[in-house]
Structure formats: C-alpha cells, structure tokens
Motif scaffolding. Structure first.
Motif, PDB file in Angstrom:
ATOM      1  N   ASP A  86      72.368  49.040   2.096  1.00 55.39           N
ATOM      2  CA  ASP A  86      73.767  48.896   1.715  1.00 55.39           C
ATOM      3  C   ASP A  86      73.866  47.503   1.115  1.00 55.39           C
ATOM      4  N   VAL A  87      74.486  47.398  -0.034  1.00 52.43           N
ATOM      5  CA  VAL A  87      74.759  46.091  -0.630  1.00 52.43           C
ATOM      6  C   VAL A  87      76.243  46.047  -0.951  1.00 52.43           C
ATOM      7  N   PHE A  88      76.809  44.859  -0.918  1.00 56.23           N
ATOM      8  CA  PHE A  88      78.267  44.740  -1.005  1.00 56.23           C
ATOM      9  C   PHE A  88      78.741  43.868  -2.153  1.00 56.23           C
ATOM     10  N   GLY A  89      77.827  43.298  -2.910  1.00 60.04           N
ATOM     11  CA  GLY A  89      78.184  42.447  -4.034  1.00 60.04           C
ATOM     12  C   GLY A  89      76.943  42.075  -4.809  1.00 60.04           C
ATOM     13  N   GLN A  90      77.140  41.326  -5.882  1.00 56.55           N
ATOM     14  CA  GLN A  90      76.030  41.001  -6.769  1.00 56.55           C
ATOM     15  C   GLN A  90      74.938  40.191  -6.073  1.00 56.55           C
ATOM     16  N   SER A  91      75.328  39.287  -5.204  1.00 55.02           N
ATOM     17  CA  SER A  91      74.343  38.458  -4.509  1.00 55.02           C
ATOM     18  C   SER A  91      73.420  39.300  -3.626  1.00 55.02           C
ATOM     19  N   SER A  92      74.000  40.203  -2.854  1.00 51.46           N
ATOM     20  CA  SER A  92      73.166  41.052  -1.994  1.00 51.46           C
ATOM     21  C   SER A  92      72.375  42.064  -2.814  1.00 51.46           C
ATOM     22  N   LEU A  93      72.951  42.544  -3.911  1.00 51.94           N
ATOM     23  CA  LEU A  93      72.215  43.441  -4.806  1.00 51.94           C
ATOM     24  C   LEU A  93      71.008  42.727  -5.400  1.00 51.94           C
ATOM     25  N   ASP A  94      71.205  41.506  -5.861  1.00 54.08           N
ATOM     26  CA  ASP A  94      70.100  40.736  -6.443  1.00 54.08           C
ATOM     27  C   ASP A  94      68.982  40.524  -5.432  1.00 54.08           C
ATOM     28  N   LEU A  95      69.347  40.186  -4.200  1.00 52.78           N
ATOM     29  CA  LEU A  95      68.341  39.958  -3.163  1.00 52.78           C
ATOM     30  C   LEU A  95      67.565  41.243  -2.870  1.00 52.78           C
ATOM     31  N   ALA A  96      68.271  42.335  -2.662  1.00 51.85           N
ATOM     32  CA  ALA A  96      67.610  43.609  -2.356  1.00 51.85           C
ATOM     33  C   ALA A  96      66.713  44.056  -3.510  1.00 51.85           C
ATOM     34  N   THR A  97      67.171  43.854  -4.719  1.00 52.32           N
ATOM     35  CA  THR A  97      66.377  44.220  -5.898  1.00 52.32           C
ATOM     36  C   THR A  97      65.134  43.354  -5.995  1.00 52.32           C
ATOM     37  N   ASP A  98      65.309  42.048  -5.804  1.00 50.35           N
ATOM     38  CA  ASP A  98      64.169  41.120  -5.859  1.00 50.35           C
ATOM     39  C   ASP A  98      63.103  41.481  -4.826  1.00 50.35           C
ATOM     40  N   LEU A  99      63.531  41.976  -3.671  1.00 50.85           N
ATOM     41  CA  LEU A  99      62.601  42.297  -2.592  1.00 50.85           C
ATOM     42  C   LEU A  99      62.011  43.700  -2.712  1.00 50.85           C
ATOM     43  N   GLY A 100      62.507  44.487  -3.666  1.00 48.55           N
ATOM     44  CA  GLY A 100      61.919  45.801  -3.916  1.00 48.55           C
ATOM     45  C   GLY A 100      62.526  46.943  -3.121  1.00 48.55           C
ATOM     46  N   CYS A 101      63.818  46.890  -2.887  1.00 49.24           N
ATOM     47  CA  CYS A 101      64.504  47.981  -2.197  1.00 49.24           C
ATOM     48  C   CYS A 101      64.249  49.300  -2.926  1.00 49.24           C
ATOM     49  N   ASP A 102      63.978  50.359  -2.162  1.00 51.41           N
ATOM     50  CA  ASP A 102      63.672  51.669  -2.745  1.00 51.41           C
ATOM     51  C   ASP A 102      64.907  52.468  -3.136  1.00 51.41           C
ATOM     52  N   ALA A 103      66.005  52.305  -2.414  1.00 49.50           N
ATOM     53  CA  ALA A 103      67.224  53.058  -2.700  1.00 49.50           C
ATOM     54  C   ALA A 103      68.422  52.295  -2.149  1.00 49.50           C
TER      55      ALA A 103
END
Length: 122
Positions: A86-103
């Motif tokens: 679950d991501v709630f904004g651009q900052s958390s989206l960027d972090l999850a994406t950088d770390l390789g979140c699958d979904a």
C-alpha cells in the motif's frame, strides 16, 4: 506469477508498531507458514495527515526509515516472498518502486487522486 491457486496475502501493515525487529520477525513468521507474498504499508505521515492533525504524531511513530525498508525487502526476497505494498503518496511510491515492489494496492484514500493513480500505473 502464482500458478492459478488461491493466493493468501498476509499484511503486516503497522503491526510492527514502528519496530524494525518486530517487522523482521513478522516476515520470518510469514515465510515459515508457506505464504508466497507479504504486504506492507509504506507511508510518510504528511501523505496522510496535516501536521496539526492528532493522528500525525501517531503515524510518525509507525514510520520506518528507508534502511529498514531495504532490510525488510531483502529479507522478504531471501525467503522468496513477492512484495505487495500500500502506498499513500509520491514519496512512498518512489521508495517502494526503488526497492522493487512487485504489486501495489491502492488504498481507498488514494482512489480519487487521479495523478497518483496514473503514477502507480506507469
């Protein structure tokens, strides 16, 4: 991704109560029961609340630093777990994406933010 069988998605959410060691223990427990994935909530308090909001300080205590997320993702991968967030904004989206979140799972609070939904879809 999952061989057309029932997918159980254990969600850690904020069960770690801001403790990295608790979060790591939860990942270990999830891997030990045969699950194929884990779901985290990644957020910055400012993505959810104004600083003047009473809940802001509570969510500040639940926020894990980037280094903790790196460790959690690394451990999850070591156990062969797919990672949902679950991501709630651009900052958390960027972090999850950088770390390789699958979904990603969109939280109800994000559904009406079309630019954010578009960013997730990219």
């Amino acid at each position: 991704m999952f061989d057309n069988k029932l997918l159980v998605i254990p969600e850690i959410a904020n069960s770690h109560a801001g403790s990295v060691s608790k979060a790591l223990d939860l990942v270990k427990a999830i891997s030990g029961i045969g699950c194929e994935c884990v779901k985290f909530q990644i957020f910055e308090p400012a993505e959810l609340y104004k600083q003047t909001d009473e809940a802001f300080d509570l969510f500040k205590t639940l926020t894990l630093p980037r280094e903790a997320w790196e460790e959690l993702f690394q451990l999850s991968r070591a156990f062969g777990l797919n990672i949902f967030c679950d991501v709630f904004g651009q900052s958390s989206l960027d972090l999850a994406t950088d770390l390789g979140c699958d979904a990603f799972k969109l939280h109800l609070s994000a559904i009406r933010n079309l630019s954010f939904v578009s960013a997730i879809a990219e």
